[in-house]
Scaffold this motif. Structure first.
Motif, PDB file in Angstrom:
ATOM      1  N   LYS A  94       0.840  -1.221   0.000  1.00 42.50           N
ATOM      2  CA  LYS A  94       0.000   0.000   0.000  1.00 42.50           C
ATOM      3  C   LYS A  94       0.863   1.254   0.000  1.00 42.50           C
ATOM      4  N   CYS A  95       1.797   1.306  -0.905  1.00 37.19           N
ATOM      5  CA  CYS A  95       2.795   2.379  -0.917  1.00 37.19           C
ATOM      6  C   CYS A  95       3.266   2.551  -2.364  1.00 37.19           C
ATOM      7  N   LEU A  96       3.140   3.772  -2.903  1.00 37.89           N
ATOM      8  CA  LEU A  96       3.446   3.980  -4.322  1.00 37.89           C
ATOM      9  C   LEU A  96       4.898   3.656  -4.668  1.00 37.89           C
ATOM     10  N   GLU A  97       5.821   4.011  -3.779  1.00 38.20           N
ATOM     11  CA  GLU A  97       7.235   3.763  -4.080  1.00 38.20           C
ATOM     12  C   GLU A  97       7.520   2.264  -4.167  1.00 38.20           C
ATOM     13  N   VAL A  98       6.872   1.476  -3.328  1.00 37.18           N
ATOM     14  CA  VAL A  98       7.075   0.026  -3.375  1.00 37.18           C
ATOM     15  C   VAL A  98       6.412  -0.556  -4.627  1.00 37.18           C
ATOM     16  N   ILE A  99       5.206  -0.111  -4.904  1.00 36.43           N
ATOM     17  CA  ILE A  99       4.454  -0.659  -6.042  1.00 36.43           C
ATOM     18  C   ILE A  99       5.167  -0.337  -7.362  1.00 36.43           C
ATOM     19  N   GLU A 100       5.755   0.860  -7.417  1.00 37.33           N
ATOM     20  CA  GLU A 100       6.506   1.213  -8.615  1.00 37.33           C
ATOM     21  C   GLU A 100       7.632   0.208  -8.847  1.00 37.33           C
ATOM     22  N   ARG A 101       8.290  -0.205  -7.769  1.00 35.03           N
ATOM     23  CA  ARG A 101       9.379  -1.182  -7.909  1.00 35.03           C
ATOM     24  C   ARG A 101       8.823  -2.571  -8.236  1.00 35.03           C
ATOM     25  N   MET A 102       7.660  -2.922  -7.685  1.00 26.44           N
ATOM     26  CA  MET A 102       7.062  -4.234  -7.994  1.00 26.44           C
ATOM     27  C   MET A 102       6.652  -4.323  -9.466  1.00 26.44           C
ATOM     28  N   THR A 103       6.335  -3.181 -10.066  1.00 25.25           N
ATOM     29  CA  THR A 103       5.912  -3.185 -11.472  1.00 25.25           C
ATOM     30  C   THR A 103       7.060  -2.760 -12.376  1.00 25.25           C
ATOM     31  N   GLY A 104       8.263  -2.784 -11.869  1.00 24.68           N
ATOM     32  CA  GLY A 104       9.438  -2.478 -12.689  1.00 24.68           C
ATOM     33  C   GLY A 104       9.420  -1.068 -13.250  1.00 24.68           C
ATOM     34  N   GLY A 105       8.745  -0.151 -12.557  1.00 19.73           N
ATOM     35  CA  GLY A 105       8.695   1.243 -13.003  1.00 19.73           C
ATOM     36  C   GLY A 105       7.747   1.481 -14.175  1.00 19.73           C
ATOM     37  N   LEU A 106       7.014   0.450 -14.593  1.00 16.93           N
ATOM     38  CA  LEU A 106       6.202   0.544 -15.823  1.00 16.93           C
ATOM     39  C   LEU A 106       4.729   0.862 -15.547  1.00 16.93           C
ATOM     40  N   ARG A 107       4.327   0.972 -14.263  1.00 16.68           N
ATOM     41  CA  ARG A 107       2.908   1.186 -13.942  1.00 16.68           C
ATOM     42  C   ARG A 107       2.040   0.139 -14.665  1.00 16.68           C
ATOM     43  N   GLY A 108       2.527  -1.101 -14.630  1.00 16.99           N
ATOM     44  CA  GLY A 108       1.829  -2.192 -15.312  1.00 16.99           C
ATOM     45  C   GLY A 108       0.663  -2.722 -14.499  1.00 16.99           C
ATOM     46  N   PRO A 109       0.199  -3.932 -14.822  1.00 13.99           N
ATOM     47  CA  PRO A 109      -0.983  -4.518 -14.184  1.00 13.99           C
ATOM     48  C   PRO A 109      -0.795  -4.637 -12.675  1.00 13.99           C
ATOM     49  N   VAL A 110      -1.839  -4.337 -11.936  1.00 15.64           N
ATOM     50  CA  VAL A 110      -1.806  -4.479 -10.473  1.00 15.64           C
ATOM     51  C   VAL A 110      -3.115  -5.081  -9.976  1.00 15.64           C
ATOM     52  N   THR A 111      -3.066  -5.638  -8.773  1.00 12.01           N
ATOM     53  CA  THR A 111      -4.233  -6.173  -8.081  1.00 12.01           C
ATOM     54  C   THR A 111      -4.467  -5.318  -6.845  1.00 12.01           C
ATOM     55  N   VAL A 112      -5.743  -5.049  -6.532  1.00 11.48           N
ATOM     56  CA  VAL A 112      -6.063  -4.297  -5.312  1.00 11.48           C
ATOM     57  C   VAL A 112      -7.107  -5.066  -4.505  1.00 11.48           C
ATOM     58  N   SER A 113      -7.179  -4.737  -3.211  1.00  6.94           N
ATOM     59  CA  SER A 113      -8.170  -5.395  -2.345  1.00  6.94           C
ATOM     60  C   SER A 113      -9.241  -4.428  -1.863  1.00  6.94           C
ATOM     61  N   THR A 114      -9.102  -3.147  -2.186  1.00  7.21           N
ATOM     62  CA  THR A 114     -10.142  -2.160  -1.850  1.00  7.21           C
ATOM     63  C   THR A 114     -10.253  -1.173  -3.006  1.00  7.21           C
TER      64      THR A 114
END
Lengths: 360, 360
Positions: B27-47
């Motif tokens: 739940k943190c943009l800086e972490v998610i950016e790294r999880m998506t390789g900086g590409l703002r690619g597909p993501v899953t959310v729970s809320t």
């Protein structure tokens, strides 16, 4: 909530003892204002962040009731320099000496309450350990000064009868008063004698020798408090609103969109005679569905079903139906949320939104 | 964290399957950016709140992986009108019909993944229940359309061996693929076949028929994941820093200023072969103290002591000493905090502070 606040105010007034509400349950300025009768009077905090937020809001008489550590000396002194009469607690001669030797010549001494262990719950000096009480008090010179004693009968949450609750109230008072008298006999001033937990204050019959009572969870109450007989389920002023998102009739349950992120993982009623799972389920108006509890909690999902062994009938719910879930522990459930939605007395309309604060 | 992200990226690439990181742990943009390789690619959310925050940050391919309820239709459609390709899940014909009949003529149909119950964990349609799969798919017209199937083998968290983990991976894949094939045999398109949990993806040996894998907790890992053998303790990238505030040598323990507000009440390792209490204690550099765990958690206090039965020696700590506590469950501990303090690899210096987002 208003009724709960009035009950505690009247109880403290009847015992002729000051009330220093603990803000750790609510962590919300609008609630704390009501707990202090609009007077920004004495309050208790469990983190320096809480103290800082309250200082910004104009509160000046604050007890920080978690043992101070050296890495927090500077923040504590900064609050005092800003005009807050912050009092701190500690239970070792080492910490007392370190605090006494810290700060600059311009700083006023930090008033210290020695933490007393009245019931073996967690931390503190034993009430009759005159050697340690004296050693701590002797070191409170220079940057620190002795202001009194403080105790919290945390074990009272495990009481199972009115008599046991009264006994905890007596134990807590006797421990604090004995420690203060020991200090006075050694020639130290111990002006403040601070005790408290919601159960022990509400079941106290005599506060002789005590100057102030601290309590927090009474503002909302919860299923743990109801389970030990301190309140009725109907007094619980905090609930989580959830929607049914899956009907599993064949499994005798529903899945709702509230999991541990909404309720917390607190299972405080697990060791009580009636285990409420992760919470007791009500309709939107707050009427309890007999024996309907949250039996499982995942991150954003909860399962609601009848309590094991129940002969009640599973209520008919459909996808999209809303339920309210009463929490085991108001402090824990509250801390999962960033704000309270305030309802009118009938719980029919949301009339306000009050922000919480968190962090350390 | 960087190593954990690379491990999952390489695993998905090796399996030739798309990776749709779940943001609920960080739940943190800086972490998610790294999880998506900086590409703002597909993501899953729970809320939906997570979806809204990610949409603001430029993410456009989002799966909301908690069953949609009618009171959230408007917010879901609002995200789509803002250019987000939001996909939702449901598992009943009633919800499908309600969604199909909602929205206006200008709205694009909401793509739906039918939730599949591959392991009896929580919710979803059984993979071979052609009647229900068909009934849901038939209703996905007008305001909704069928996009595929989604499953989550949540029971994999209870696996106790590599073989059991591989079996869960197979069960999850087989369930999702079978459901998609059932739908196709009924004449419905089921383009997306989405599976995932950190254990099942990391232990998968064959993703035939699967189009994408979802996982979240791998970004930090935790003691539950270490306990089932999915990672080593040294891979855990999240810890809580705490100070000793009381030394209780006679009780063989220390009290620290981190309680359940800091760790959460999650006891996920309680049912594992090695119970880690509320967390495993390390020094400031992250070296584990043998058998030293958090044995009790109050609101702002924790007790740390040797694991019952341990023959290790209690390390010498003093008031003010700092320790790191590794969490049972990274999602739960993370959700107690408003930000991450980012350290360098040696855990010696804090180099950044990354905000989390919460709420619903």
């Amino acid at each position: 909530m208003a009724r709960n606040i009035e009950r505690m105010r009247a109880k403290a007034a009847g015992l002729r003892v000051g009330l220093r509400p603990h803000v750790k349950t609510a962590k919300c300025l609008e609630v704390i204002e009501r707990m202090t009768g609009g007077l920004r009077g004495p309050v208790t905090v469990s983190t320096l962040r809480e103290a800082e937020r309250l200082a910004e809001a104009g509160y000046t008489d604050i007890v920080y009731a978690v043992g101070l550590t050296p890495n927090k000396f500077d923040r504590a002194r900064a609050l005092r320099r800003d005009g807050v009469d912050l009092k701190v607690i500690l239970d070792s001669a080492e910490t007392a000496a370190a605090l006494a030797g810290s700060g600059s010549a311009d700083d006023s001494p930090v008033p210290v309450l020695i933490e007393i262990d009245s019931d073996g719950h967690r931390a503190g000096v034993k009430p009759h350990d005159g050697a340690l009480l004296g050693a701590i008090a002797d070191r409170l010179t220079g940057g620190a000064c002795l202001a009194g004693v403080l105790t919290h009968a945390g074990e009272s949450y495990s009481a199972r009868s009115d008599e046991a609750l009264r006994d905890f109230a007596t134990l807590e008072r006797d421990g604090a008063v004995a420690a203060a008298e020991t200090l006075r006999a050694l020639g130290h001033g111990a002006e403040i004698v601070s005790i408290g937990s919601t159960p022990s204050v509400l079941f106290s019959e005599d506060m002789s020798g005590v100057t102030e009572a601290r309590a927090g969870v009474y503002v909302f109450f919860d299923l743990v408090m109801a389970g030990i007989g301190v309140c009725a389920v109907d007094d619980i002023a905090l609930s989580v609103l959830a929607s049914v998102n899956t009907v599993q009739a064949e499994r005798g349950r529903y899945v709702v969109d509230a999991g541990w992120t909404a309720m917390s993982r607190d299972r405080g009623t697990a060791s009580q005679p009636v285990d409420q799972g992760y919470g007791l389920v009500c309709d939107l108006e707050g009427n309890v569905y007999p024996d309907l509890i949250m039996t499982e909690a995942n991150q954003e999902h909860g399962a609601i079903a009848l309590r094991p062994g129940s002969t009640a009938e599973l209520p008919k719910l459909a996808v999209g139906d809303l339920v309210r879930i009463l929490p085991n522990h108001a402090c824990a459930t509250g801390s999962q949320h960033e704000a309270y939605l305030v309802t009118d007395e009938a719980r029919a309309a949301v009339v306000d939104r009050w922000l919480r604060f968190g962090g350390w």
